[in-house]
Enzyme design. Structure first.
Site, mmCIF file in Angstrom:
data_model
loop_
_atom_site.group_PDB
_atom_site.id
_atom_site.type_symbol
_atom_site.label_atom_id
_atom_site.label_comp_id
_atom_site.label_asym_id
_atom_site.label_seq_id
_atom_site.Cartn_x
_atom_site.Cartn_y
_atom_site.Cartn_z
ATOM 1 N N SER A 290 13.488 3.602 0.452
ATOM 2 C CA SER A 290 13.487 2.496 -0.512
ATOM 3 C C SER A 290 12.724 2.801 -1.818
ATOM 4 O O SER A 290 13.213 2.458 -2.903
ATOM 5 C CB SER A 290 12.957 1.217 0.141
ATOM 6 O OG SER A 290 11.701 1.425 0.731
ATOM 7 N N HIS B 187 19.357 -0.757 2.331
ATOM 8 C CA HIS B 187 19.304 -0.032 1.055
ATOM 9 C C HIS B 187 20.429 -0.462 0.107
ATOM 10 O O HIS B 187 20.236 -0.474 -1.113
ATOM 11 C CB HIS B 187 19.312 1.482 1.313
ATOM 12 C CG HIS B 187 18.033 1.954 1.944
ATOM 13 N ND1 HIS B 187 17.943 3.050 2.769
ATOM 14 C CD2 HIS B 187 16.768 1.436 1.871
ATOM 15 C CE1 HIS B 187 16.689 3.203 3.175
ATOM 16 N NE2 HIS B 187 15.959 2.237 2.654
ATOM 17 N N GLU C 93 1.897 2.526 1.077
ATOM 18 C CA GLU C 93 2.125 3.152 2.391
ATOM 19 C C GLU C 93 0.773 3.444 3.009
ATOM 20 O O GLU C 93 -0.092 4.036 2.372
ATOM 21 C CB GLU C 93 2.963 4.436 2.217
ATOM 22 C CG GLU C 93 3.045 5.334 3.429
ATOM 23 C CD GLU C 93 3.641 4.690 4.688
ATOM 24 O OE1 GLU C 93 4.688 4.019 4.608
ATOM 25 O OE2 GLU C 93 3.025 4.861 5.757
ATOM 26 N N GLY D 103 -0.171 -2.730 3.539
ATOM 27 C CA GLY D 103 0.948 -3.265 2.772
ATOM 28 C C GLY D 103 0.862 -4.737 2.423
ATOM 29 O O GLY D 103 0.998 -5.119 1.263
ATOM 30 N N ASP E 90 9.077 -4.324 4.583
ATOM 31 C CA ASP E 90 9.852 -3.599 5.594
ATOM 32 C C ASP E 90 8.880 -2.940 6.581
ATOM 33 O O ASP E 90 8.773 -1.714 6.633
ATOM 34 C CB ASP E 90 10.713 -2.550 4.855
ATOM 35 C CG ASP E 90 11.609 -1.768 5.777
ATOM 36 O OD1 ASP E 90 11.877 -2.223 6.911
ATOM 37 O OD2 ASP E 90 12.063 -0.678 5.364
#
Ligand SMILES: C[S@@+](CC[C@H](N)C(=O)[O-])C[C@H]1O[C@@H](n2cnc3c(N)ncnc32)[C@H](O)[C@@H]1O
Length: 269
Positions: free
Chosen positions: A94, A18, A112, A138, A158
């Site tokens: 994030s 982050h 997501e 994603g 991620d």
């Protein structure tokens, strides 16, 4: 899809990821021109570190909890990250970090797949008019959106690393992403359980044709959870990013009890 980021939010690896995200966004904001942020595996956006999931692992104790009391002079990205972590009454993921740093002209697309995580993320991002949330796969959705209309920006990948072929899926997505958006900045997170596996992954990405890339590795001396080491692959890192992360390493490593290294793997500034 059993992975829940709530068990790991705010751990040492999340903290470094982050802060790197903040450093990149701060660089993009140096120019007035609009930029796009695509977050392929966004999570729910906000995590209650006092809740059941975080309480079960206690991972944040060796992460954000060790930094939250910091004050005084510190690198800009760290100062901004800490102020966001303090402002939100719960640990920001994030997409929430990105949404809070965007200007009117910039855009965030947060993807997501998990329905419950998506539903929470949607609520968390309601106040941000330039943020779009999508309930989709994603990699596939993100690649469809490249290159973004602004032609500058960041792609954050991620993934949860639940499946044994995640390294290969991530490498393929990054190669395809770079092919479609060669000037974009790509930030990818991965666990380091074996250095050979991590090197194999970065090698596979570079073989696709990347001019500039560096890795940020973080190893924690006494991990709270199973993960002791994590990497960030940064493709096309902005000018000054490596030095900024070195400064961050100097400021946070003693508190987190980590070894944090920044190393170019192809090209340089
Ligand atoms: C490591 S977490 C993301 C954390 C987030 N990027 C952050 O820093 O706050 C990975 C997320 O990917 C989600 N996920 C799993 N499979 C996915 C898929 N195929 N496409 C998009 N998201 C997925 C998980 O539900 C989880 O929320």
């Amino acid at each position: 899809m059993n992975y829940r980021h709530g068990y790991h939010a705010g751990n040492f690896a999340d903290v470094v990821k982050h802060i790197a995200l903040v450093a990149i966004l701060q660089h993009l904001k140096k120019k007035d021109a609009a930029f796009a942020v695509l977050d392929s595996h966004a999570g729910r956006g906000r995590y209650d570190l006092g809740g059941a999931e975080a309480g079960k692992t206690g991972e944040a104790r060796n992460g954000i909890a060790r930094l939250s009391g910091m004050s005084g002079a510190m690198p800009e990205a760290l100062a901004t990250y800490l102020s966001l972590a303090r402002q939100n009454h719960a640990y920001p993921g994030s997409p929430l970090i990105a949404a809070q740093l965007l200007r009117n002209q910039d855009r965030l697309t947060a993807i997501e797949k998990h329905p419950e995580e998506f539903a929470i993320l949607k609520d968390v991002l309601v106040p941000f008019r330039n943020a779009v949330v999508e309930n989709a796969d994603g990699y596939a959705r993100c690649l469809k959106l490249l290159p973004p209309p602004a032609r500058r920006g960041l792609v954050l990948m991620d993934p949860p690393f639940e499946s044994p072929d995640e390294f290969s899926a991530l490498a393929q997505a990054l190669r395809e992403g770079v092919r479609k958006f060669a000037t974009g900045i790509f930030l990818a997170w991965y666990p380091i359980k074996s250095q050979a596996e991590a090197d194999g992954f970065t090698g596979e990405v570079l073989a696709g044709g990347v001019a500039k890339a560096l890795v940020v590795d973080t190893k924690i001396t006494a991990p709270e959870g199973k993960l002791g080491s994590a990497g960030l692959l940064v493709i096309n890192p902005p000018y000054g990013f490596a030095a900024a992360m070195q400064d961050v390493a100097g400021a946070i490593s003693p508190r987190l009890d980590t070894a944090l290294t920044v190393q170019w793997i192809t090209g340089s500034e």
